[in-house]
Design an enzyme around this catalytic site. Sequence first.
Site, PDB file in Angstrom:
ATOM      1  N   LYS A  22      16.696   4.692  -9.127  1.00  0.00           N
ATOM      2  CA  LYS A  22      16.837   4.295 -10.896  1.00  0.00           C
ATOM      3  C   LYS A  22      17.685   5.198 -11.317  1.00  0.00           C
ATOM      4  CE  LYS A  22      13.316   6.062 -13.295  1.00  0.00           C
ATOM      5  NZ  LYS A  22      13.852   7.005 -14.589  1.00  0.00           N
ATOM      6  N   ASN A  23      17.438   6.713 -11.175  1.00  0.00           N
ATOM      7  CA  ASN A  23      18.252   7.818 -11.502  1.00  0.00           C
ATOM      8  C   ASN A  23      19.467   8.004 -11.124  1.00  0.00           C
ATOM      9  OD1 ASN A  23      15.892   8.021 -13.095  1.00  0.00           O
ATOM     10  ND2 ASN A  23      15.222   9.893 -12.093  1.00  0.00           N
ATOM     11  N   CYS A 117       9.652  12.759 -25.064  1.00  0.00           N
ATOM     12  CA  CYS A 117       8.643  11.905 -24.631  1.00  0.00           C
ATOM     13  C   CYS A 117       7.327  12.716 -24.070  1.00  0.00           C
ATOM     14  CB  CYS A 117       9.353  11.242 -23.388  1.00  0.00           C
ATOM     15  SG  CYS A 117       9.504  12.191 -21.911  1.00  0.00           S
ATOM     16  N   ARG A 122      12.464  17.729 -24.322  1.00  0.00           N
ATOM     17  CA  ARG A 122      13.628  17.098 -23.856  1.00  0.00           C
ATOM     18  C   ARG A 122      15.072  16.837 -24.612  1.00  0.00           C
ATOM     19  NH1 ARG A 122      11.971  12.393 -20.027  1.00  0.00           N
ATOM     20  NH2 ARG A 122      13.723  13.011 -19.035  1.00  0.00           N
ATOM     21  N   ASP A 308       9.735  15.448 -10.510  1.00  0.00           N
ATOM     22  CA  ASP A 308       9.229  13.943 -10.247  1.00  0.00           C
ATOM     23  C   ASP A 308       8.135  13.617  -9.288  1.00  0.00           C
ATOM     24  OD1 ASP A 308      12.364  12.484 -11.424  1.00  0.00           O
ATOM     25  OD2 ASP A 308      10.835  13.779 -12.292  1.00  0.00           O
ATOM     26  N   ARG A 400       8.796   0.716 -15.523  1.00  0.00           N
ATOM     27  CA  ARG A 400       9.972   1.551 -15.672  1.00  0.00           C
ATOM     28  C   ARG A 400      10.777   2.113 -14.586  1.00  0.00           C
ATOM     29  NH1 ARG A 400      10.190   5.690 -20.313  1.00  0.00           N
ATOM     30  NH2 ARG A 400      12.273   5.691 -19.775  1.00  0.00           N
TER      31      ARG A 400
HETATM   32  C1  EPZ Z   1      16.427  13.734 -15.206  1.00  0.00           C
HETATM   33  O1  EPZ Z   1      15.921  13.969 -16.817  1.00  0.00           O
HETATM   34  C2  EPZ Z   1      15.548  12.518 -14.608  1.00  0.00           C
HETATM   35  N1  EPZ Z   1      16.144  11.466 -15.342  1.00  0.00           N
HETATM   36  C3  EPZ Z   1      14.209  12.897 -14.852  1.00  0.00           C
HETATM   37  O2  EPZ Z   1      13.557  11.814 -14.266  1.00  0.00           O
HETATM   38  C4  EPZ Z   1      13.880  14.284 -13.919  1.00  0.00           C
HETATM   39  O3  EPZ Z   1      12.475  14.530 -14.219  1.00  0.00           O
HETATM   40  C5  EPZ Z   1      14.852  15.441 -14.793  1.00  0.00           C
HETATM   41  O4  EPZ Z   1      16.367  14.754 -14.739  1.00  0.00           O
HETATM   42  C6  EPZ Z   1      14.718  16.720 -13.967  1.00  0.00           C
HETATM   43  O5  EPZ Z   1      14.913  16.446 -12.430  1.00  0.00           O
HETATM   44  C7  EPZ Z   1      17.184  10.667 -15.154  1.00  0.00           C
HETATM   45  O6  EPZ Z   1      17.907  11.110 -14.143  1.00  0.00           O
HETATM   46  C8  EPZ Z   1      17.479   9.310 -15.826  1.00  0.00           C
HETATM   47  P1  EPZ Z   1      17.195  17.579 -17.318  1.00  0.00           P
HETATM   48  P2  EPZ Z   1      16.910  14.674 -17.603  1.00  0.00           P
HETATM   49  O7  EPZ Z   1      18.341  17.408 -18.253  1.00  0.00           O
HETATM   50  O8  EPZ Z   1      18.518  14.773 -17.203  1.00  0.00           O
HETATM   51  C9  EPZ Z   1      16.241  21.086 -20.551  1.00  0.00           C
HETATM   52  C10 EPZ Z   1      11.863  10.242 -14.152  1.00  0.00           C
HETATM   53  O9  EPZ Z   1      10.834  10.432 -13.912  1.00  0.00           O
HETATM   54  N2  EPZ Z   1      17.409  20.596 -21.186  1.00  0.00           N
HETATM   55  O10 EPZ Z   1      17.508  17.826 -15.903  1.00  0.00           O
HETATM   56  O11 EPZ Z   1      16.738  14.496 -19.025  1.00  0.00           O
HETATM   57  C11 EPZ Z   1      15.043  19.979 -20.329  1.00  0.00           C
HETATM   58  O12 EPZ Z   1      14.267  20.045 -21.529  1.00  0.00           O
HETATM   59  C12 EPZ Z   1      12.664  11.215 -15.218  1.00  0.00           C
HETATM   60  O13 EPZ Z   1      12.616   9.573 -13.360  1.00  0.00           O
HETATM   61  C13 EPZ Z   1      17.586  21.186 -22.492  1.00  0.00           C
HETATM   62  O14 EPZ Z   1      16.994  22.168 -22.786  1.00  0.00           O
HETATM   63  O15 EPZ Z   1      16.335  16.349 -17.517  1.00  0.00           O
HETATM   64  C14 EPZ Z   1      14.206  20.127 -19.090  1.00  0.00           C
HETATM   65  O16 EPZ Z   1      13.169  21.341 -19.673  1.00  0.00           O
HETATM   66  C15 EPZ Z   1      11.674  11.855 -15.919  1.00  0.00           C
HETATM   67  N3  EPZ Z   1      18.796  20.739 -23.242  1.00  0.00           N
HETATM   68  C16 EPZ Z   1      15.174  20.867 -18.087  1.00  0.00           C
HETATM   69  O17 EPZ Z   1      16.319  21.016 -18.957  1.00  0.00           O
HETATM   70  C17 EPZ Z   1      19.535  19.884 -22.692  1.00  0.00           C
HETATM   71  O18 EPZ Z   1      20.558  19.406 -23.426  1.00  0.00           O
HETATM   72  C18 EPZ Z   1      15.633  20.026 -17.093  1.00  0.00           C
HETATM   73  O19 EPZ Z   1      16.094  18.519 -17.879  1.00  0.00           O
HETATM   74  C19 EPZ Z   1      19.217  19.067 -21.408  1.00  0.00           C
HETATM   75  C20 EPZ Z   1      17.958  19.493 -20.896  1.00  0.00           C
END
Ligand code: EPZ
Length: 421
Positions: A22-23, A117, A122, A308, A400
């Site tokens: 998915k990701n 969420c 996020r 995850d 999802r």
């Molecule tokens: C991706 O989400 C995945 N989703 C998530 O999978 C996964 O849990 C996550 O990466 C971490 O591995 C997809 O790829 C579609 P991040 P993402 O930006 O990119 C903070 C699932 O279950 N952050 O790596 O949204 C954020 O709050 C989903 O399949 C900021 O502060 O996660 C978090 O604490 C859930 N500012 C950390 O970074 C930003 O601009 C990591 O988030 C971006 C992120």
Amino acid sequence: MDKLVIQGGTQLNGEIRIAGAKNSALPIIASTLLTSDVIEIGNLPHLFDITTMLELLGCMGVETVVGEKLNVQINSSSIRNFSAPYELVKTMRASILVLGPMLSRFGEAEVALPGGCAIGSRPVNLHLAAMKKMGAQIKMENGYIKANTRGKRLKGAHILMDIVTVTGTENVMMAATLAEGQTIIENAAREPEVVDLAHCLRAMGADISGEGTATITINGVERLHGGSYPIMPDRIETGTYLIAAAATRGRIKVKDTRPNILEAVLSKLEEAGAQIEIGPNWITLDMHGQRPKAVSLTTAPYPAFPTDMQAQFTALNAISEGSGSITETVFENRFMHVHEMNRMGADLRVEGNTVIFRGVAALKGAPVMATDLRASASLVIAGLVSESETTVDRIYHIDRGYECIEEKLQLLGAKIRRLPS
Ligand code: EPZ
């Protein structure tokens, strides 16, 4: 809304095939906006989120033709607007992934600001800061990100990410492919899905190097061309079924997967007492009927233990022999499953970003509610190892991210069925 009804106590045994990731599929579908040629994407998983992303492109006027076996052909030459509406974005945060490609190819984008969420606020501040550094003008209006390059090409820049962000890295990588000059992303995400996207962009003619390391370099090119690309297997689906089999003391073979992208999970499963064997595209796990041993873990960006997989491993630890701790360092609120598992008789105590657990011999079935994708999967696993019946409600979260979860578990011998709520 549907629910899953699970009669626990059966050992899982058998073989299943793993779907496309998915990701990886989500950013790769978004990347088709970078060219007016047709892109064919193969091995797409049959998931709500994929449908939502295709629907999002469709409402911008992009033509998508779904072939047999879920290959899809995408042709963005017919695009007629550059807006990602709130109605779609609110159901899938990954819609933010259209921002980089739209800015880079069309010079404008309007994307509803994704809300938080269940697992955390996020924010997307790092995505926006990077686009600004590459020359985009960004303003927020009525809950929408309104971005514009004032008719100029984005400019390559040196982007240091304060936090490792998967979709942040992916958005910048896509934006940089058509920008003027060189972009270097420091503290880049190293996840396999980021690497898969880089391989797809390279197949479209992008000049990218360093993917899979903390520094990715992209030299902008004039245009990208069409082609076809198969999505990599889903490592989180793989890990989820391995953990489900381990929790029920069973034996499983997962096929059409890639063993070298979830090493942290495999090593924790071996620590829990699983016998793991790997082949070129398969993994077997055998518990020899033994109760899993307690395993402490801490989540962190790849290649460390993936966030995850935290909820699923919490379900395994809940019925393990011994005690330990599970620390979540990526998201601030990813313990929603803990309270539901305690209602099933687990002994889990949340202290800040850590769960202190003591394994119990078995859980008791109960009606529980899913809150987010991976928490839902962990409650299904808890139901599989419970005496009596468990009902998991609001399972649209599961649909999802998991393709035909009840069919795959039934194939492994689970007593599970889907009912309308
Ligand atoms: C991706 O989400 C995945 N989703 C998530 O999978 C996964 O849990 C996550 O990466 C971490 O591995 C997809 O790829 C579609 P991040 P993402 O930006 O990119 C903070 C699932 O279950 N952050 O790596 O949204 C954020 O709050 C989903 O399949 C900021 O502060 O996660 C978090 O604490 C859930 N500012 C950390 O970074 C930003 O601009 C990591 O988030 C971006 C992120």
